[in-house]
Design a protein around this motif. Structure first.
Motif, PDB file in Angstrom:
ATOM      1  N   MET A 172      -2.383   6.259   2.383  1.00 33.13           N
ATOM      2  CA  MET A 172      -3.002   7.050   1.321  1.00 33.13           C
ATOM      3  C   MET A 172      -3.611   8.311   1.928  1.00 33.13           C
ATOM      4  SD  MET A 172      -4.568   4.429  -1.383  1.00 33.13           S
ATOM      5  CE  MET A 172      -5.572   3.339  -0.416  1.00 33.13           C
ATOM      6  N   ASN A 181       0.816  -1.217   0.000  1.00 33.27           N
ATOM      7  CA  ASN A 181       0.000   0.000   0.000  1.00 33.27           C
ATOM      8  C   ASN A 181       0.848   1.264   0.000  1.00 33.27           C
ATOM      9  OD1 ASN A 181      -2.655  -0.926  -0.273  1.00 33.27           O
ATOM     10  ND2 ASN A 181      -2.698  -1.574   1.868  1.00 33.27           N
ATOM     11  N   SER A 208       0.554   4.154  -2.855  1.00 28.24           N
ATOM     12  CA  SER A 208       0.300   5.580  -2.666  1.00 28.24           C
ATOM     13  C   SER A 208       1.466   6.419  -3.160  1.00 28.24           C
ATOM     14  CB  SER A 208      -0.051   5.880  -1.202  1.00 28.24           C
ATOM     15  OG  SER A 208       1.005   5.481  -0.395  1.00 28.24           O
ATOM     16  N   ARG A 215      -5.112  11.255   0.736  1.00 30.70           N
ATOM     17  CA  ARG A 215      -5.747  12.199  -0.175  1.00 30.70           C
ATOM     18  C   ARG A 215      -6.406  13.288   0.645  1.00 30.70           C
ATOM     19  NH1 ARG A 215      -8.341   8.042  -2.333  1.00 30.70           N
ATOM     20  NH2 ARG A 215      -7.254   7.042  -4.048  1.00 30.70           N
TER      21      ARG A 215
END
Lengths: 617, 476
Positions: free
Chosen positions: B1, A100, A104, B3
């Motif tokens: 992640m 992961n 990203s 965002r």
């Protein structure tokens, strides 16, 4: 000294084939990811891997860099990553984090996970949950039998013990069945099977199913190994809990033999560096003392040293030609022997030093008293003092378990007071350890608590009789009594000794515990092999709480040679100790058998206790 | 992640996954979408398999060549003369298909064999299964197996409770824990908690698998719910308590432990938990205080003996040792005083004396050691008493290299004469040995001992004086 095998002892099958098979399978899997790749290896797999493959082999198959799977940032820049892991949730999380993070960062690589010895559905579930299912490819490396020695195969699965005997998880049963299936594929069918224990029975049944489904040519093969005996570790905890006094066991207890090799520190090598030494039948010095009671080892080593000196001395009277011969032919062997000799002498010294310091004599005395069931009060206060003085937590726990199993549980007053003192000495979080030990039946309180029976009866009311039987069965694994005293009497585990037990010339398997106790597990095996069944042992089986799970399955096998019928594969589910191995090797010599050992892992008292301990030290 | 919110918004709005947005309020529409999604996902399953088929070929490069190579290797090496192996060798040479007689990758095997006989084909482990099936599929014709045998059934088809339970039962009968867990994961997903728990309550084997699974993946919440449902209060409490091991910050750990006190432990364990909390609470106070004292550099004991580690999370006995070492003379009122610890935690006399002795001996505070064993009776006479036996005292003193004069005093207090002589000889307390032999009127032993002491030493003189004394009636 160093008992030779009887001339009529059967030859052992060649197990090195298993190594080649595992290696080739691994190579095949690595080639499934063509091109350069970095390989991440689970620490627990490194030693077993070492035994079958070398780095150069890995390099030949385009493994670029090797990493350990550990909680550290990954530095690899390779485009292909391959993970060689045990099927554990935490490994999946580790891989998921890595993948992961790559995602990203907008980075694409190829990932391959090789599970050894098999993958679990729960692991794939985690990959799925973490959103990387499909990003990684999964494979299985069915490497579950590592020959540690000519007669010892290890599955190298120490977690088997906790998973099955504490958690009641049957995940490794399939692995065991597959391993047995592999053995019968390679070495022919086993005409006679015996077993005791729930896990043994289940493994056996699953294995049979595999054999039946896979219509292999196994059946037409001539059997090489005449008997197989499966045994659950929980039928005999006592033996595994005792201090070991045969050399190999003592080395394991003192230095920890890992995957067939041991790290001798500077105190042994009498130099500055540590030395990794392989301990097996190839070590000529070791192979002669491994099964000996420790008290014999010194004498043997010094005799050996004198012989060696004499051989060196022979060169004095030599002429040039003889000398040349001596140097080219004998010297190397002598030097090798010299090196081994000094190592083992160093190990002995170091063991002596450690054992004297911890008052080993008194410890052994207490253990023997527990085994024989006298002076229980005295032993209890000895244990108490151990705890109060904060002597090793594992050692204290071991003695408490030994007391509990030999006495069918501690009397409530002692249980409470020892537990309180234990928590005060080693930390309150060991409350969890005590709960584990109770769950596994290793450390219990006498007159089992009402809580258990209450739950049991409540549950029983809810279901039909048949199911209720099942439940009681499941519960009985929790609540069962060890009945050690009665079993010991029935099987004569404490030899009556008139005068001194001569450890130099052992007369029975009790020599592995200084003549004080015949290992229960080995006695069971001996008795069943003698009878070729459980007949006449019904009472013992009942006392072992195994009435439902002792089995015999013998076929009329005409093609089995008399030689193969004296070869016995003993399967220890949950681990076996070097003392047990020595005892059975002794029995084999007495009876003209040879034993082959298959264990989920080699174990000892400390490993068992650590597996139960909730606090990692 | 990570965002940003804006990004996320944009992502959802622009992507083809728009149907997944949750702000849809139209029930009917969302239902429709739901089923459409389900159907799509089913198609994905099938499609996935096909894709996979393709990918596999491209991934594996030239597997056939390499595997046969490796098998030849094996065959080449297995040059045993024994009949069986010869047979294997010959087979191996023919083609790699003989490899198939070795067991297949295990979990695939068991899962598939388990679902064999179910009529409808489907995909259970789908992608990865198909991957690891690669070799077996190629072997299948040789083994005379119907093609696609490893196409295992999708669990999704087991919808009625009865089917699900039968599935579980079959899994249990197979004994393979991996399969049991796989089925449980499916049941967990497709049954309500209450129904799942209710059914497992009477299926202990499966229940233990579920508990272990939940422990492993760390689903603490469901685990606690399960224990609550089963009325296993003690396991519930322990399971909650176990969590504290993951909390590093001492303050937070302390607060967490506080919540554990009221958990349904047995009375006995409750007291242990309470003690755990109190202990950490004390340690935090002591630690803060002592760190301050140490860094200030004003206190002699900390300057002379700097602390090696923090006292936080140490066992009680270690804490007591620490407090006997650094805070021995403090009044009972302070949290760090040994007496206070002894009272708070009801430390038995024996344990207390043992620990205090070790600590004071380490500091060579012989005076404190002396005081530890001195009791006064009501007449004011002093007497030495030790709850642990003086032979232990001697050993501990010796371990801390106490001088002979001190050792001697305690060796003398050992009641059993043999033990006394042993210890005295071992630790070279000559006076004790000599006096004891004199009292035993054992001339022979005394003579023997004379040879062990240094020539011309005071001990030798003393022995000579005794031996020549006419007052003693020697027994030998």
């Amino acid at each position: 000294m160093a008992f030779p095998h009887r001339p009529d002892a059967p030859e052992l099958p060649d197990f090195s084939m298993l190594k080649r098979l595992a290696r080739d399978q691994l190579i095949y899997l690595l080639e499934q990811l063509p091109g350069k790749k970095d390989l991440f290896i689970e620490p627990d797999l490194m030693s077993p891997l070492d035994r079958i493959a070398s780095v150069s082999i890995l390099k030949q198959h385009e493994v670029d860099k090797l990493y350990k799977v550990e909680n550290k940032p990954v530095l690899s820049t390779n485009e292909q990553l391959c993970f060689l892991v045990r099927p554990r949730i935490k490994n999946m999380r580790y891989i998921a984090n890595l993948v992961n993070a790559d995602k990203s960062a907008g980075r694409t690589r190829k990932y391959k996970v090789i599970f050894s010895p098999q993958k679990f559905y729960a692991c794939e579930m985690v990959l799925e949950e973490e959103g990387i299912y499909g990003d990684v490819s999964c494979d299985e490396w069915a490497f579950s039998l590592l020959p540690l020695d000519v007669d010892l195969l290890s599955m190298e699965l120490p977690e088997f013990f906790r998973d099955y005997f504490l958690e009641g998880d049957q995940r490794w049963i399939n692995t065991v069945a597959q391993a047995l299936h592999l053995l019968s594929t390679l070495y022919g069918p086993f005409p006679n099977s015996y077993g005791i224990g729930r896990c043994a029975k289940m493994s056996y049944e699953l294995w049979r199913t595999l054999e039946e489904e896979e219509e292999s040519e196994t059946k037409s093969r001539r059997p090489e190994i005449g008997h197989i005996f499966l045994l659950d570790r929980d039928t005999d905890f006592v033996t595994a809990l005792c201090s070991q006094v045969v050399y190999e066991g003592l080395v394991d207890d003192t230095f920890r033999i890992k995957c067939g090799s041991v790290d001798f520190g500077p105190e042994v090598t009498s130099s500055e560096k540590s030395l990794k030494v392989l301990l097996n039948a190839d070590d000529k010095v070791f192979s002669e003392i491994r099964n000996e009671h420790f008290s014999n080892v010194f004498g043997f080593l010094s005799q050996k040293a004198r012989n060696l000196q004499a051989q060196y001395d022979r060169r004095r009277g030599m002429d040039i030609k003889q000398m040349k011969n001596f140097v080219s032919q004998e010297l190397k062997g002598l030097k090798q022997e010299h090196r081994l000799l000094s190592l083992h002498i160093g190990a002995c010294e170091s063991i002596m030093k450690k054992k004297t310091k911890q008052d080993f004599q008194e410890l052994i005395k207490t253990e023997h008293a527990l085994l024989e069931g006298f002076n229980i009060r005295e032993s209890t206060s000895y244990i108490e003092e151990h705890i109060d003085r904060q002597v090793s937590p594992i050692e204290s726990l071991r003695l408490m378990c030994l007391l509990s199993i030999t006495e069918n549980g501690l009397i409530p007053k002692d249980y409470r007071s020892l537990k309180t003192q234990y928590l005060q000495s080693y930390g309150p979080e060991h409350l969890l350890t005590f709960s584990n030990l109770r769950g596994a039946g290793l450390l219990t309180e006498q007159a089992p608590g009402d809580t258990l029976t209450a739950v049991e009866s409540k549950v029983s009311k809810l279901v039909t009789d048949k199911a209720a039987g099942k439940i009681t069965d499941a519960f009985s694994s929790l609540a069962k009594r060890s009945n050690f005293r009665a079993i010991s009497k029935k099987l004569n585990l404490i030899p009556r000794v008139d005068g001194e037990y001569d450890l130099k010339v052992p007369r029975d398997m009790a020599y592995v515990f200084s003549g004080a106790y015949v290992p229960l597990s080995c006695r069971i095996i001996e008795q069943v092999l003698e009878r070729r069944s459980w007949q006449g042992l019904e009472e013992v089986v009942r006392l072992l709480n195994c009435s439902e799970c002792a089995f015999t399955d013998t076929t009329k096998e005409d093609r089995a040679s008399s030689e193969s019928l004296r070869l016995i594969l003993v399967v220890f589910l949950g681990g076996c100790t070097f003392s047990e191995i020595s005892a059975l090797r002794f029995l084999g010599r007495e009876k003209g058998y040879r034993f082959i050992f298959l264990t989920t892992a080699v174990t000892n008292s400390a490993r068992l206790m650590e597996a139960m301990s909730e606090v990692k030290t | 992640m990570n965002r940003t919110k804006g990004d996320e918004e944009e992502y959802w709005n622009s992507s083809k996954f728009k149907a997944f947005t949750f702000d849809d309020e139209d029930d009917e529409l969302s239902q429709l979408k739901e089923s459409k999604r389900a159907v799509n996902s089913l198609r994905d399953f099938v499609a996935d398999d096909d894709d996979d088929e393709l990918e596999r070929v491209s991934w594996s490069g030239e597997p056939v060549g390499s595997i046969s190579w490796s098998i030849k290797e094996t065959a080449g090496h297995s040059g045993s003369t024994q009949e069986g192996r010869e047979q294997l060798k010959n087979q191996s040479r023919n083609s790699f298909s003989s490899y198939a007689q070795l067991p297949k990758p295990s979990s695939t095997y068991s899962l598939s064999s388990f679902f064999r006989g179910r009529t409808r084909p489907g995909s259970f482990q789908s992608l990865s299964d198909a991957l690891s099936d690669t070799p077996s599929k190629s072997y299948a014709p040789e083994l005379g197996r119907p093609k696609g045998e490893y196409r295992v059934c999708s669990l999704e088809r087991f919808r009625s409770l009865q089917d699900k339970l039968q599935l579980l039962e079959e899994a249990e009968n197979m004994h393979d824990g991996n399969v049991i867990t796989a089925v449980l994961i499916f049941l967990k997903r497709t049954l309500s908690k209450e129904i799942l728990f209710r059914e497992l309550e009477v299926r202990q084997v499966a229940l233990r698998h579920l508990i272990h699974f939940l422990k492993e993946i760390g689903d603490q919440k469901l685990l606690i719910d399960l224990f609550r449902f089963l009325d296993r209060t003690e396991e519930l409490a322990l399971s909650h308590y176990r969590e504290h091991l993951n909390i590093q910050d001492p303050e937070k750990r302390k607060e967490f432990l506080k919540t554990c006190i009221s958990l349904p432990f047995s009375a006995e364990d409750s007291a242990h938990i309470q003690d755990h909390y109190t202990l950490l609470e004390r340690q935090i106070i002591i630690e803060a205080n002592d760190r301050h004292l140490e860094s200030a550099g004003q206190t002699e004991i900390f300057r002379k003996h700097p602390r090696k580690a923090s006292i936080l999370n140490m066992p009680l006995v270690t804490t007591l040792f620490y407090s006997c070492f650094y805070h021995y003379t403090e009044a009972e009122g302070t949290f760090s005083s040994p007496i206070n610890l002894k009272k708070t935690f009801k430390i038995p006399d024996k344990q207390y004396v043992l620990t205090a002795l070790a600590a004071r001996a380490k500091l060579r505070a012989w005076h404190d050691v002396d005081a530890l064993f001195t009791t006064k009776n009501w007449l004011g006479y002093t007497k030495k008493r030790a709850p642990i036996g003086f032979h232990r005292v001697v050993e501990i003193l010796h371990k801390n290299s106490a001088p002979v004069q001190i050792l001697q005093e305690y060796v003398n207090l050992v009641e059993d004469v043999d033990t006394k002589l042993n210890l005295a000889t071992k630790f070279k307390c000559h006076d004790v040995v000599i006096d004891t032999y004199r009292d035993l009127k054992d001339r022979q032993q005394l003579l023997a001992y004379r040879s062990k002491v240094d020539k011309g030493s005071a001990e030798e003189e003393k022995i000579d004086a005794i031996l020549s004394s006419s007052q003693i009636r020697w027994k030998n």
